[in-house]
Design an enzyme around this catalytic site. Structure first.
Site, mmCIF file in Angstrom:
data_model
loop_
_atom_site.group_PDB
_atom_site.id
_atom_site.type_symbol
_atom_site.label_atom_id
_atom_site.label_comp_id
_atom_site.label_asym_id
_atom_site.label_seq_id
_atom_site.Cartn_x
_atom_site.Cartn_y
_atom_site.Cartn_z
ATOM 1 N N PHE A 132 14.206 21.374 3.219
ATOM 2 C CA PHE A 132 15.717 22.206 3.187
ATOM 3 C C PHE A 132 16.234 21.901 1.917
ATOM 4 O O PHE A 132 16.234 22.805 0.992
ATOM 5 C CB PHE A 132 16.341 21.684 4.270
ATOM 6 C CG PHE A 132 18.087 21.829 4.202
ATOM 7 C CD1 PHE A 132 18.513 23.075 3.946
ATOM 8 C CD2 PHE A 132 18.736 20.677 4.502
ATOM 9 C CE1 PHE A 132 19.727 23.234 3.849
ATOM 10 C CE2 PHE A 132 20.068 21.027 4.216
ATOM 11 C CZ PHE A 132 20.716 22.341 3.952
ATOM 12 N N ASP B 164 4.363 18.261 -1.118
ATOM 13 C CA ASP B 164 4.706 18.394 0.173
ATOM 14 C C ASP B 164 3.697 18.376 1.023
ATOM 15 O O ASP B 164 2.629 19.073 0.738
ATOM 16 C CB ASP B 164 5.744 19.442 0.384
ATOM 17 C CG ASP B 164 6.596 19.200 1.799
ATOM 18 O OD1 ASP B 164 8.036 19.048 1.304
ATOM 19 O OD2 ASP B 164 6.329 19.106 2.538
ATOM 20 N N ASN B 165 3.716 17.530 2.241
ATOM 21 C CA ASN B 165 2.644 17.880 3.248
ATOM 22 C C ASN B 165 2.824 18.569 4.329
ATOM 23 O O ASN B 165 2.168 18.759 5.410
ATOM 24 C CB ASN B 165 1.912 16.339 3.717
ATOM 25 C CG ASN B 165 3.083 15.834 4.377
ATOM 26 O OD1 ASN B 165 4.259 16.187 4.590
ATOM 27 N ND2 ASN B 165 2.957 14.441 4.809
ATOM 28 N N ASP C 173 0.198 14.512 0.733
ATOM 29 C CA ASP C 173 0.815 13.228 1.281
ATOM 30 C C ASP C 173 1.327 12.469 0.244
ATOM 31 O O ASP C 173 0.334 11.725 -0.235
ATOM 32 C CB ASP C 173 -0.019 12.667 2.441
ATOM 33 C CG ASP C 173 0.875 11.644 3.207
ATOM 34 O OD1 ASP C 173 1.763 11.204 2.503
ATOM 35 O OD2 ASP C 173 0.381 11.235 4.435
ATOM 36 N N VAL C 174 2.535 12.239 -0.238
ATOM 37 C CA VAL C 174 2.958 11.241 -0.924
ATOM 38 C C VAL C 174 2.576 10.007 -0.604
ATOM 39 O O VAL C 174 2.438 8.956 -1.613
ATOM 40 C CB VAL C 174 4.492 11.430 -1.180
ATOM 41 C CG1 VAL C 174 5.117 10.502 -2.131
ATOM 42 C CG2 VAL C 174 4.884 12.759 -1.543
ATOM 43 N N LEU D 236 0.149 9.190 -6.115
ATOM 44 C CA LEU D 236 0.485 10.025 -6.958
ATOM 45 C C LEU D 236 -0.321 9.918 -8.244
ATOM 46 O O LEU D 236 0.154 10.592 -9.178
ATOM 47 C CB LEU D 236 2.159 10.377 -7.165
ATOM 48 C CG LEU D 236 2.779 10.887 -6.011
ATOM 49 C CD1 LEU D 236 4.481 10.654 -6.059
ATOM 50 C CD2 LEU D 236 2.511 12.338 -5.652
ATOM 51 N N TYR E 25 13.859 5.254 10.191
ATOM 52 C CA TYR E 25 14.292 6.042 9.130
ATOM 53 C C TYR E 25 15.314 5.210 8.363
ATOM 54 O O TYR E 25 15.139 5.012 7.004
ATOM 55 C CB TYR E 25 15.296 7.178 9.759
ATOM 56 C CG TYR E 25 15.764 8.071 8.846
ATOM 57 C CD1 TYR E 25 14.931 8.834 7.952
ATOM 58 C CD2 TYR E 25 17.132 8.219 8.655
ATOM 59 C CE1 TYR E 25 15.646 10.000 7.074
ATOM 60 C CE2 TYR E 25 17.749 9.087 7.884
ATOM 61 C CZ TYR E 25 17.048 9.872 6.921
ATOM 62 O OH TYR E 25 17.669 10.618 6.032
ATOM 63 N N TYR F 89 12.052 -1.822 -9.022
ATOM 64 C CA TYR F 89 11.584 -1.084 -10.217
ATOM 65 C C TYR F 89 12.369 -1.097 -11.658
ATOM 66 O O TYR F 89 12.023 -1.045 -12.557
ATOM 67 C CB TYR F 89 10.821 0.321 -9.937
ATOM 68 C CG TYR F 89 9.350 0.186 -9.482
ATOM 69 C CD1 TYR F 89 9.058 -0.252 -7.818
ATOM 70 C CD2 TYR F 89 8.472 0.455 -10.033
ATOM 71 C CE1 TYR F 89 7.930 -0.278 -7.620
ATOM 72 C CE2 TYR F 89 7.028 0.501 -9.377
ATOM 73 C CZ TYR F 89 7.027 -0.072 -8.024
ATOM 74 O OH TYR F 89 5.630 0.034 -7.556
ATOM 75 N N ARG G 11 18.793 19.092 14.587
ATOM 76 C CA ARG G 11 20.214 18.617 14.026
ATOM 77 C C ARG G 11 21.498 19.423 14.784
ATOM 78 O O ARG G 11 20.899 20.337 15.024
ATOM 79 C CB ARG G 11 20.248 18.589 12.456
ATOM 80 C CG ARG G 11 19.422 17.582 11.814
ATOM 81 C CD ARG G 11 19.491 17.438 10.345
ATOM 82 N NE ARG G 11 18.185 18.186 9.743
ATOM 83 C CZ ARG G 11 17.814 18.038 8.480
ATOM 84 N NH1 ARG G 11 18.473 16.829 7.747
ATOM 85 N NH2 ARG G 11 17.066 18.719 7.894
#
Ligand code: NAD
Ligand code: UDP
Length: 312
Positions: free
Chosen positions: A12, A32-33, A56-57, A61, A146, A160, A187
Site C-alpha cells: 500500500f 517485494d515477495n 524475499d528481502v 540484497l 511486529y 549502523y 484493518r
C-alpha cells in the site's frame, strides 16, 4: 538520474511512494515477495524508470547492482491479521531484512529510511506520543512479533549509523489509510468500508472506545519525501493528530457510504492499544510538514477507489 530501492514496493504505502518518486524524476527498483502486497500495484508502476524483483528481502540484497541514492525499507506485513498470520516472517523481515537493507545502504552510500511504526509505543502510557517516549510493549504477546521486530529494526538502524556511518532516517508511521489498501487486509478502515458498502454488519472490537488517529496516504508520502531529503537523524512521527474513537470512525464510514449496516461488537484483540495519537511537533518543526487531508475527505477518496476499481 537519482535511484531509489524500495522494499515492500508492491504494498500500500510502498506503491504510493514509488509512484511519487517516479513523478519526481527518480528511477525506482522495487523488491517485494507479495506476502501482503498486490501484483496490480506493481503492474501500475510499469515504465522505463521502474524495475521490479520478486524476492524475499530477508534472504539478503547482495544481488542488487549499481549505484543507489536511497534505500527505503518498507517491507513488512503491517496489518494485525497479516502479521499474526506470518509472525516468524514478520520477525525475520524486521531483523534479517533490515540488516540486508542496511548493508546495501552501507555498500552504496545511500540514504537509508526505516519504516517504523507507532506500535513501538505499544499500549502507550503517555498521550499523545512524542518521539522521546520509550513505549509500553508486551514482549511475549501476540503483537510482539511486529512491535519487537520494529523496535529491533530501529536499534539496528542506529547501530549502523553509529558503527558504520550509514546516513539513516527513521519514520514512525501512525495508522495510515487510502486507496490500494487491500479490502481484505483486516484493518479497521478497510473492514468498515467493505462492510458498509456491502451492507454487512460493522464489526467493532470491544466497546469501540479505543482511539486511533488516521492519516491519509498522500499526506504520509509527502512527509516521507521531506524526511529523506532532510538531514533529520532522530526518529520522526508521521501521522494525523485528529484522534477519534473507533466507534466514531465506524459511524462516519456508515454515514459517508450511505449504508444501512448496523454495528455489532466482537472481542477486543489481546494487547490492542487503548489510545494512539501522534505528537507531530518534530515533523512540523524540522520538516515543515503537517497533514492536510481531513478524515471525511480521505475516506471519500478511499471509498471512491474501492467502487471505481471494482474492489467491492
Ligand atoms: P503492506 O502490507 O501493504 O505492504 C508491505 C509490503 O511489504 C507488501 O507488499 C509485502 O508483500 C512486502 N513484504 C513483506 N515482507 C517482505 C519480505 N520479507 N520481502 C519482500 N517483501 C516483503 O503494508 P503497508 O501499510 O504498505 O506498510 C508498509 C510499511 O509501513 C511497513 O513496514 C509497515 O510496518 C509500515 N507502517 C504502516 C502503517 C500503516 O498504517 N499502513 C503504520 C505503521 C507502519
Ligand atoms: N478494529 C475493529 N474492527 C475491525 C478491525 C479493527 O474494531 O474490524 C479495531 C482494532 O481492534 C483497533 C482499531 O480498530 O482497536 C484499529 O485497528 P487496525 O487493525 O486498523 O490498526 P492497529 O492500530 O490496531 O494496528
Amino acid at each position: 538520474m537519482r535511484r531509489a530501492l524500495i522494499t515492500g514496493a508492491a504494498g500500500f504505502i510502498g506503491s504510493h511512494l514509488a509512484e511519487r518518486l517516479i513523478a519526481d524524476g527518480l528511477a525506482i527498483t522495487g523488491v517485494d515477495n507479495f506476502v501482503s502486497g498486490a501484483r496490480e500495484n506493481v503492474e501500475a508502476l510499469a515504465g522505463p524508470r521502474f524495475a521490479f524483483h520478486e524476492r524475499d528481502v530477508s534472504g539478503g540484497l547482495e544481488w542488487v547492482e549499481g549505484p543507489l541514492d536511497y534505500v527505503l525499507h518498507l517491507a513488512s506485513p503491517a496489518s494485525p491479521p497479516d502479521y499474526l498470520k506470518y509472525p516468524i516472517e514478520t520477525l525475520l523481515v524486521g531483523s534479517a531484512g533490515t540488516h540486508a537493507a542496511l548493508e546495501l545502504a552501507a555498500r552504496t552510500g545511500a540514504v537509508f529510511l526505516l519504516a517504523s511504526t507507532s506500535e513501538i509505543y505499544g499500549d502507550p502510557e503517555r498521550h499523545p506520543q512524542n518521539e522521546s517516549y520509550w513505549g509500553n510493549v508486551n514482549s511475549i504477546g501476540p503483537r510482539s512479533c511486529y512491535d519487537e521486530a520494529k523496535r529491533y529494526a530501529e536499534a539496528a538502524t542506529m547501530a549502523y549509523r553509529r558503527a558504520r556511518g550509514v546516513n539513516t532516517r527513521i519514520v514512525r508511521i501512525f495508522n495510515t489509510y487510502g486507496p490500494r489498501m487491500r479490502v481484505e487486509d483486516g484493518r479497521a478502515v478497510t473492514n468498515f468500508a467493505a462492510q458498509a458498502l456491502r451492507g454487512e454488519d460493522i464489526t467493532i472490537y470491544g466497546d469501540g472506545s479505543q482511539t486511533r488517529s488516521f492519516c491519509f496516504v498522500s499526506d504520509l508520502v509527502e512527509g516521507l519525501v521531506r524526511l529523506i531529503r532532510s538531514e533529520v537523524e532522530e526518529p520522526v512521527n508521521l501521522g494525523n493528530p485528529a484522534e477519534m474513537t473507533i466507534l466514531e470512525m465506524a459511524k462516519i464510514v456508515i454515514e459517508l457510504s450511505g449504508s444501512s449496516s448496523k454495528i455489532i461488537h466482537k472481542p477486543l484483540p489481546v494487547d490492542d492499544p487503548r489510545r494512539r495519537r501522534p505528537d507531530i511537533s518534530r515533523a512540523r518543526e524540522k520538516l515543515g510538514w503537517e497533514p492536510k487531508v481531513e478524515f471525511r475527505e480521505g475516506l471519500r477518496r478511499t471509498i471512491d477507489y474501492y467502487l471505481a476499481a471494482g474492489k467491492i
